[in-house]
Design a protein around this motif. Structure first.
Motif, PDB file in Angstrom:
ATOM      1  N   SER A   9       0.841  -1.142  -0.009  1.00 48.35           N
ATOM      2  CA  SER A   9      -0.149  -0.028   0.015  1.00 48.35           C
ATOM      3  C   SER A   9       0.911   1.282   0.193  1.00 48.35           C
ATOM      4  O   SER A   9       0.633   2.195  -0.460  1.00 48.35           O
ATOM      5  N   GLY A  10       2.005   1.066   0.808  1.00 48.28           N
ATOM      6  CA  GLY A  10       2.730   2.361   0.795  1.00 48.28           C
ATOM      7  C   GLY A  10       3.596   2.767  -0.550  1.00 48.28           C
ATOM      8  O   GLY A  10       3.752   3.698  -0.891  1.00 48.28           O
ATOM      9  N   LEU A  11       3.977   1.434  -0.986  1.00 45.65           N
ATOM     10  CA  LEU A  11       4.616   1.445  -2.299  1.00 45.65           C
ATOM     11  C   LEU A  11       3.563   2.081  -3.411  1.00 45.65           C
ATOM     12  O   LEU A  11       3.923   3.044  -4.312  1.00 45.65           O
ATOM     13  N   LEU A  12       2.303   1.783  -3.286  1.00 42.35           N
ATOM     14  CA  LEU A  12       1.438   2.225  -4.451  1.00 42.35           C
ATOM     15  C   LEU A  12       1.231   3.622  -4.186  1.00 42.35           C
ATOM     16  O   LEU A  12       1.097   4.379  -5.077  1.00 42.35           O
ATOM     17  N   PHE A  13       0.985   3.952  -2.931  1.00 46.75           N
ATOM     18  CA  PHE A  13       0.943   5.428  -2.317  1.00 46.75           C
ATOM     19  C   PHE A  13       2.169   6.293  -3.142  1.00 46.75           C
ATOM     20  O   PHE A  13       1.710   7.363  -3.714  1.00 46.75           O
ATOM     21  N   GLY A  14       3.470   5.814  -2.986  1.00 48.63           N
ATOM     22  CA  GLY A  14       4.369   6.547  -3.297  1.00 48.63           C
ATOM     23  C   GLY A  14       4.577   6.681  -4.618  1.00 48.63           C
ATOM     24  O   GLY A  14       4.674   7.871  -5.279  1.00 48.63           O
ATOM     25  N   ILE A  15       4.129   5.481  -5.611  1.00 48.60           N
ATOM     26  CA  ILE A  15       4.024   5.581  -6.929  1.00 48.60           C
ATOM     27  C   ILE A  15       3.014   6.478  -7.411  1.00 48.60           C
ATOM     28  O   ILE A  15       3.344   7.276  -8.345  1.00 48.60           O
ATOM     29  N   GLY A  16       2.047   6.685  -6.777  1.00 54.67           N
ATOM     30  CA  GLY A  16       1.043   7.449  -7.200  1.00 54.67           C
ATOM     31  C   GLY A  16       1.214   9.046  -7.173  1.00 54.67           C
ATOM     32  O   GLY A  16       1.000   9.958  -7.807  1.00 54.67           O
ATOM     33  N   LEU A  17       2.113   9.463  -5.856  1.00 51.38           N
ATOM     34  CA  LEU A  17       2.496  10.657  -5.443  1.00 51.38           C
ATOM     35  C   LEU A  17       3.489  11.007  -6.383  1.00 51.38           C
ATOM     36  O   LEU A  17       3.427  12.241  -7.133  1.00 51.38           O
ATOM     37  N   ALA A  18       4.316  10.160  -6.933  1.00 51.78           N
ATOM     38  CA  ALA A  18       5.438  10.466  -8.050  1.00 51.78           C
ATOM     39  C   ALA A  18       4.883  10.692  -9.324  1.00 51.78           C
ATOM     40  O   ALA A  18       5.046  11.601  -9.973  1.00 51.78           O
ATOM     41  N   TYR A  19       3.854   9.931  -9.636  1.00 49.53           N
ATOM     42  CA  TYR A  19       3.259   9.855 -10.937  1.00 49.53           C
ATOM     43  C   TYR A  19       2.419  11.120 -11.237  1.00 49.53           C
ATOM     44  O   TYR A  19       2.498  11.743 -12.284  1.00 49.53           O
ATOM     45  N   SER A  20       1.691  11.421 -10.139  1.00 51.46           N
ATOM     46  CA  SER A  20       0.947  12.568 -10.372  1.00 51.46           C
ATOM     47  C   SER A  20       1.566  13.954 -10.241  1.00 51.46           C
ATOM     48  O   SER A  20       1.054  15.105 -10.132  1.00 51.46           O
ATOM     49  N   GLU A  21       2.924  13.964  -9.886  1.00 51.82           N
ATOM     50  CA  GLU A  21       3.780  14.887  -9.541  1.00 51.82           C
ATOM     51  C   GLU A  21       3.572  15.467  -8.276  1.00 51.82           C
ATOM     52  O   GLU A  21       4.009  16.943  -8.129  1.00 51.82           O
ATOM     53  N   MET A  22       2.822  14.753  -7.330  1.00 50.69           N
ATOM     54  CA  MET A  22       2.654  15.827  -6.053  1.00 50.69           C
ATOM     55  C   MET A  22       3.970  15.818  -5.271  1.00 50.69           C
ATOM     56  O   MET A  22       3.959  16.538  -4.232  1.00 50.69           O
TER      57      MET A  22
END
Length: 139
Positions: A9-22
């Motif tokens: 879940s943490g990895l998915l969250f981190g990938i989402g943050l990076a992909y969305s440029e947050m």
């Protein structure tokens, strides 16, 4: 199994943050700058988060217990208190000034170490100050 799900879940969250440029403060500040060069791209990130949250609550309503725990751990308070309002204001000011919130701030320790480490130190000091103030009030 709980630790593996937490890690994934943490990895998915981190990938989402990076992909969305947050994790890019310029994008976040561009989103918050509604009177200047506004960048609405983070609206999609927020809408996606709301959809995931709604789906999570729907799953929670249909299941007696979580997949990897005995009980649900949900917030119980429903009132709007002064500490909630003050904390929200402080969070928003910090996010607007730095372009980081806690998740992206942690990733910045790798991407942009000078800003990231400064942000995380300020986050830890602010959290410690809150804990200290809370203990003083409870005495």
């Amino acid at each position: 199994m709980k630790a593996i799900v937490t890690l994934l879940s943490g990895l998915l969250f981190g990938i989402g943050l990076a992909y969305s440029e947050m994790t890019n403060p310029a994008v976040v500040i561009g989103f918050l700058d509604i009177t200047g060069n506004w960048n609405p791209s983070l609206l999609f990130v927020m809408a996606s988060a709301i959809i995931v949250g709604i789906l999570g609550y729907q799953i929670q309503k249909r299941r007696k217990q979580p997949f990897f725990s005995d009980t649900w751990s949900l917030p119980t308070r429903q009132d709007i208190s002064a500490p909630l309002i003050i904390g929200s204001i402080l969070f928003g000011i910090g996010w607007g000034l730095s372009g980081y919130c806690p998740g992206p701030g942690l990733t910045a320790m790798v991407n942009n170490p000078t800003e990231g480490i400064t942000f995380v130190i300020a986050l830890i000091l602010g959290s410690a100050l809150f804990q200290f103030q809370t203990k003083l009030q409870s005495k």
